[in-house]
Design a protein around this motif. Structure first.
Motif, PDB file in Angstrom:
ATOM      1  N   LEU A 153       5.597 -13.355  -1.437  1.00 19.36           N
ATOM      2  CA  LEU A 153       4.088 -13.177  -2.059  1.00 19.36           C
ATOM      3  C   LEU A 153       3.389 -11.423  -2.281  1.00 19.36           C
ATOM      4  CD1 LEU A 153       3.014 -14.133   1.519  1.00 19.36           C
ATOM      5  CD2 LEU A 153       2.717 -15.648  -0.456  1.00 19.36           C
ATOM      6  N   VAL A 154       3.108 -11.551  -3.343  1.00 21.98           N
ATOM      7  CA  VAL A 154       2.894 -10.231  -3.897  1.00 21.98           C
ATOM      8  C   VAL A 154       1.884  -9.837  -3.688  1.00 21.98           C
ATOM      9  CG1 VAL A 154       3.454  -9.015  -6.263  1.00 21.98           C
ATOM     10  CG2 VAL A 154       4.676 -10.847  -5.789  1.00 21.98           C
ATOM     11  N   LEU A 155       1.276  -8.634  -3.513  1.00 25.78           N
ATOM     12  CA  LEU A 155       0.005  -8.283  -2.833  1.00 25.78           C
ATOM     13  C   LEU A 155       0.137  -7.092  -4.121  1.00 25.78           C
ATOM     14  CD1 LEU A 155       0.764  -6.793   0.368  1.00 25.78           C
ATOM     15  CD2 LEU A 155      -0.645  -8.443  -0.202  1.00 25.78           C
ATOM     16  N   PRO A 156      -1.517  -7.686  -4.371  1.00 20.34           N
ATOM     17  CA  PRO A 156      -1.746  -6.865  -5.390  1.00 20.34           C
ATOM     18  C   PRO A 156      -1.853  -5.194  -5.632  1.00 20.34           C
ATOM     19  CG  PRO A 156      -3.706  -7.493  -4.327  1.00 20.34           C
ATOM     20  CD  PRO A 156      -2.062  -7.952  -3.765  1.00 20.34           C
ATOM     21  N   ARG A 157      -1.249  -4.292  -6.132  1.00 18.36           N
ATOM     22  CA  ARG A 157      -2.265  -2.789  -6.514  1.00 18.36           C
ATOM     23  C   ARG A 157      -3.787  -2.360  -6.091  1.00 18.36           C
ATOM     24  NH1 ARG A 157       2.111   0.289  -5.096  1.00 18.36           N
ATOM     25  NH2 ARG A 157       3.678  -0.364  -5.781  1.00 18.36           N
ATOM     26  N   ALA A 158      -3.889  -1.630  -4.916  1.00 14.18           N
ATOM     27  CA  ALA A 158      -4.870  -1.326  -4.532  1.00 14.18           C
ATOM     28  C   ALA A 158      -5.072   0.150  -4.600  1.00 14.18           C
ATOM     29  CB  ALA A 158      -5.271  -2.029  -3.521  1.00 14.18           C
ATOM     30  N   GLU A 159      -5.863   0.693  -4.191  1.00 12.56           N
ATOM     31  CA  GLU A 159      -5.516   2.444  -3.586  1.00 12.56           C
ATOM     32  C   GLU A 159      -6.210   3.150  -2.743  1.00 12.56           C
ATOM     33  OE1 GLU A 159      -8.807   6.645  -4.727  1.00 12.56           O
ATOM     34  OE2 GLU A 159      -8.817   4.099  -5.529  1.00 12.56           O
ATOM     35  N   GLU A 160      -5.069   3.613  -1.641  1.00 15.42           N
ATOM     36  CA  GLU A 160      -5.306   4.192  -0.540  1.00 15.42           C
ATOM     37  C   GLU A 160      -6.029   5.159  -0.421  1.00 15.42           C
ATOM     38  OE1 GLU A 160      -2.903   2.394   1.428  1.00 15.42           O
ATOM     39  OE2 GLU A 160      -0.776   2.916   0.865  1.00 15.42           O
ATOM     40  N   ALA A 161      -6.740   4.950   0.713  1.00 18.86           N
ATOM     41  CA  ALA A 161      -7.603   5.369   1.106  1.00 18.86           C
ATOM     42  C   ALA A 161      -7.680   7.175   1.460  1.00 18.86           C
ATOM     43  CB  ALA A 161      -8.451   4.435   2.924  1.00 18.86           C
ATOM     44  N   CYS A 162      -6.109   7.203   2.107  1.00 19.57           N
ATOM     45  CA  CYS A 162      -5.851   8.703   2.014  1.00 19.57           C
ATOM     46  C   CYS A 162      -6.436   9.036   0.803  1.00 19.57           C
ATOM     47  CB  CYS A 162      -4.751   8.531   2.254  1.00 19.57           C
ATOM     48  SG  CYS A 162      -3.983  10.075   2.172  1.00 19.57           S
ATOM     49  N   PRO A 163      -7.045  10.486   1.380  1.00 19.04           N
ATOM     50  CA  PRO A 163      -7.434  11.549  -0.161  1.00 19.04           C
ATOM     51  C   PRO A 163      -5.906  11.619  -0.258  1.00 19.04           C
ATOM     52  CG  PRO A 163      -7.339  12.611   2.207  1.00 19.04           C
ATOM     53  CD  PRO A 163      -6.958  11.024   2.061  1.00 19.04           C
ATOM     54  N   ASN A 164      -5.279  12.103  -0.283  1.00 20.32           N
ATOM     55  CA  ASN A 164      -3.900  12.125  -1.035  1.00 20.32           C
ATOM     56  C   ASN A 164      -3.003  11.192  -1.915  1.00 20.32           C
ATOM     57  OD1 ASN A 164      -3.999  14.873  -0.297  1.00 20.32           O
ATOM     58  ND2 ASN A 164      -3.030  14.560   1.774  1.00 20.32           N
ATOM     59  N   LYS A 165      -3.011   9.504  -1.332  1.00 18.64           N
ATOM     60  CA  LYS A 165      -2.826   8.272  -1.769  1.00 18.64           C
ATOM     61  C   LYS A 165      -1.421   8.258  -1.643  1.00 18.64           C
ATOM     62  CE  LYS A 165      -6.771   8.452  -3.833  1.00 18.64           C
ATOM     63  NZ  LYS A 165      -7.771   7.614  -3.237  1.00 18.64           N
ATOM     64  N   LEU A 166      -1.004   8.524  -0.552  1.00 19.14           N
ATOM     65  CA  LEU A 166       0.075   8.120   0.703  1.00 19.14           C
ATOM     66  C   LEU A 166       0.648   7.551   1.483  1.00 19.14           C
ATOM     67  CD1 LEU A 166       1.261  12.247  -0.069  1.00 19.14           C
ATOM     68  CD2 LEU A 166       1.359  10.658  -1.566  1.00 19.14           C
ATOM     69  N   ALA A 167      -0.590   8.225   2.594  1.00 14.29           N
ATOM     70  CA  ALA A 167      -0.920   7.144   4.253  1.00 14.29           C
ATOM     71  C   ALA A 167      -1.066   5.822   3.864  1.00 14.29           C
ATOM     72  CB  ALA A 167      -1.867   8.292   5.292  1.00 14.29           C
ATOM     73  N   PRO A 168       0.073   4.772   4.476  1.00 14.77           N
ATOM     74  CA  PRO A 168      -0.871   3.694   4.028  1.00 14.77           C
ATOM     75  C   PRO A 168      -2.532   3.048   4.719  1.00 14.77           C
ATOM     76  CG  PRO A 168       1.744   3.686   4.456  1.00 14.77           C
ATOM     77  CD  PRO A 168       1.222   5.162   4.614  1.00 14.77           C
ATOM     78  N   THR A 169      -2.699   2.477   4.305  1.00 14.30           N
ATOM     79  CA  THR A 169      -4.449   2.278   4.372  1.00 14.30           C
ATOM     80  C   THR A 169      -4.932   1.295   4.385  1.00 14.30           C
ATOM     81  OG1 THR A 169      -4.964   3.804   3.453  1.00 14.30           O
ATOM     82  CG2 THR A 169      -5.132   4.557   5.560  1.00 14.30           C
ATOM     83  N   THR A 170      -5.483   0.475   3.345  1.00 11.71           N
ATOM     84  CA  THR A 170      -5.962   0.090   2.474  1.00 11.71           C
ATOM     85  C   THR A 170      -4.277  -0.924   2.154  1.00 11.71           C
ATOM     86  OG1 THR A 170      -6.417   1.044   0.576  1.00 11.71           O
ATOM     87  CG2 THR A 170      -6.623  -0.843   0.260  1.00 11.71           C
ATOM     88  N   SER A 171      -3.274  -0.512   2.228  1.00  9.31           N
ATOM     89  CA  SER A 171      -1.415  -1.354   2.051  1.00  9.31           C
ATOM     90  C   SER A 171      -1.956  -1.855   3.056  1.00  9.31           C
ATOM     91  CB  SER A 171      -0.697  -1.257   1.144  1.00  9.31           C
ATOM     92  OG  SER A 171      -0.361   0.171   1.826  1.00  9.31           O
ATOM     93  N   THR A 172      -2.045  -1.620   4.059  1.00  5.92           N
ATOM     94  CA  THR A 172      -1.497  -2.468   5.351  1.00  5.92           C
ATOM     95  C   THR A 172      -2.455  -2.968   6.162  1.00  5.92           C
ATOM     96  OG1 THR A 172      -2.223   0.103   6.635  1.00  5.92           O
ATOM     97  CG2 THR A 172       0.205  -0.418   6.353  1.00  5.92           C
ATOM     98  N   THR A 173      -3.662  -2.926   5.425  1.00 10.35           N
ATOM     99  CA  THR A 173      -4.691  -3.664   5.804  1.00 10.35           C
ATOM    100  C   THR A 173      -4.984  -5.080   5.212  1.00 10.35           C
ATOM    101  OG1 THR A 173      -6.748  -1.292   6.291  1.00 10.35           O
ATOM    102  CG2 THR A 173      -7.322  -3.735   5.407  1.00 10.35           C
ATOM    103  N   MET A 174      -4.280  -4.568   3.525  1.00 11.31           N
ATOM    104  CA  MET A 174      -3.890  -5.768   2.827  1.00 11.31           C
ATOM    105  C   MET A 174      -2.243  -6.695   3.602  1.00 11.31           C
ATOM    106  SD  MET A 174      -5.006  -5.601  -1.128  1.00 11.31           S
ATOM    107  CE  MET A 174      -3.687  -3.995  -1.253  1.00 11.31           C
ATOM    108  N   GLN A 175      -2.231  -6.200   4.532  1.00 15.50           N
ATOM    109  CA  GLN A 175      -0.553  -6.992   4.941  1.00 15.50           C
ATOM    110  C   GLN A 175      -1.015  -7.856   5.953  1.00 15.50           C
ATOM    111  OE1 GLN A 175       1.994  -4.008   5.659  1.00 15.50           O
ATOM    112  NE2 GLN A 175       3.140  -4.421   3.848  1.00 15.50           N
ATOM    113  N   LEU A 176      -2.339  -7.239   7.048  1.00 16.45           N
ATOM    114  CA  LEU A 176      -2.574  -7.848   8.324  1.00 16.45           C
ATOM    115  C   LEU A 176      -3.975  -9.134   7.781  1.00 16.45           C
ATOM    116  CD1 LEU A 176      -2.896  -7.032  11.212  1.00 16.45           C
ATOM    117  CD2 LEU A 176      -4.817  -5.369  10.898  1.00 16.45           C
TER     118      LEU A 176
END
Length: 334
Positions: A153-176
């Protein structure tokens, strides 16, 4: 006056309070965009994953490291509570004996955004060695995890909400969200009902809402019942003794043919000779009733809609119980 620092590693100036809402809305907006991308990306592998998880004769073993591990734990809990036996296995502990938790008949659901999480290697090897189906959830189809998986199940690339683009935010929301989508698809495939749901949720407010009418109703000697020919003077005495604010009227076959409530008494109190009348003359011949297997929450909804306080519980037309709004209050349903 001091000059602003030009050091790129210097801490940023603290934002004003008014900026917090802007930040929150930006975060939520970016995560919404990620979810939209996820929804657009769903295709055949998702259906294949649902079928594979549904065929498990054992459990769905959910695993992941770091933030993916936290999401994996939640996935396992959601699957287990909706009819799909599941367990979280920590990948770091797997190579120290916890691989024994994974057996034939299980299906593995492994989460890793990069697909290169080193701690997953022992689980991947175990899956291959014992022919245990492996479903991957990753953003990299060609990663070690993606390549080893039976279904990716390949998740699409998406911009993390963290301003440094480092902390998993958008990515973990998609996983959830994708985990929830799997759980609900499996729930629907299995025909998992609210009654089934109540078996796994006996506690708290949710457990109370999932109680059934037969669990809170009065029955046996507590039932206020009489015949249609009974004088109202005796009928009122039965109502008073049972203290449920109503009485059921049954025919000679024991079937419910009417009901008298406190409200019926008030509405007929001005009628001359009320006490000399029979219960059959005063009763409501079409009372609202419920079945013993109805959810308590549905019975409460009926009480509210009809603006009444009590209901008879019937089976094959015969009264087997009675419930009052106070019973639902005591049970925590209301």
């Amino acid at each position: 006056m001091s000059k602003p620092s030009t050091d790129p590693d210097a801490p940023a100036a603290r934002p004003a309070a008014a900026d917090h809402l802007t930040s929150a809305k930006r975060t939520i907006s970016l995560e919404i965009e990620g979810l939209k991308a996820l929804m657009a990306s769903l295709d055949g592998p998702f259906a294949m994953a649902v079928e594979a998880l549904g065929r498990a004769t054992g459990r769905v073993i959910v695993t992941g490291m770091g933030k993916s591990g936290h999401i994996a734990r939640k996935m396992a809990a959601t699957l287990a509570s909706t009819g799909t036996p599941a367990q979280y296995v920590h990948p770091g502990e797997a190579s120290h004996g916890d691989l024994g938790m994974i057996a034939a008949g299980d299906v593995i659901l492994a989460l890793s955004w990069s697909g290169e999480t080193a701690e997953l290697s022992s689980i991947i090897s175990h899956a291959k060695r014992f022919a245990i189906p492996l479903v991957a959830m990753t953003a990299e189809a060609n990663s070690a995890l993606g390549a080893a998986a039976d279904i990716a199940l390949v998740l699409p690339r998406a911009e993390e909400a963290c301003p440094n683009k480092l902390a998993p935010t958008t990515s973990t929301t998609m996983q959830l969200a994708l985990g929830d989508a799997l759980a609900i698809a499996l729930l629907e495939q299995k025909g998992f009902s609210a009654r089934d749901f109540s078996v796994f949720h006996p506690g708290g407010k949710l457990g109370a809402m999932l109680k059934h009418v037969h669990e809170v109703m009065h029955s046996g000697e507590e039932l206020p019942l009489t015949g249609p020919e009974t004088p109202m003077s005796e009928t009122l005495l039965i109502m008073s003794q049972k203290s449920l604010g109503c009485v059921g009227i049954v025919d000679k076959a024991g079937k419910l043919v009417g009901m008298i409530t406190d409200g019926d008494i008030r509405r007929n109190s001005s009628v001359e000779g009320l006490l000399a009348r029979s219960a059959g003359e005063v009763m409501n011949p079409t009372p609202k009733t419920v079945s013993p297997g109805m959810l308590a929450s549905e019975a409460v909804k009926l009480l509210n809609e009809k603006k009444i306080t009590s209901l008879f519980v019937v089976e094959d037309g015969r009264p087997v119980g009675v419930v009052h709004i106070h019973d639902f209050l005591k049970a925590g349903v209301v």
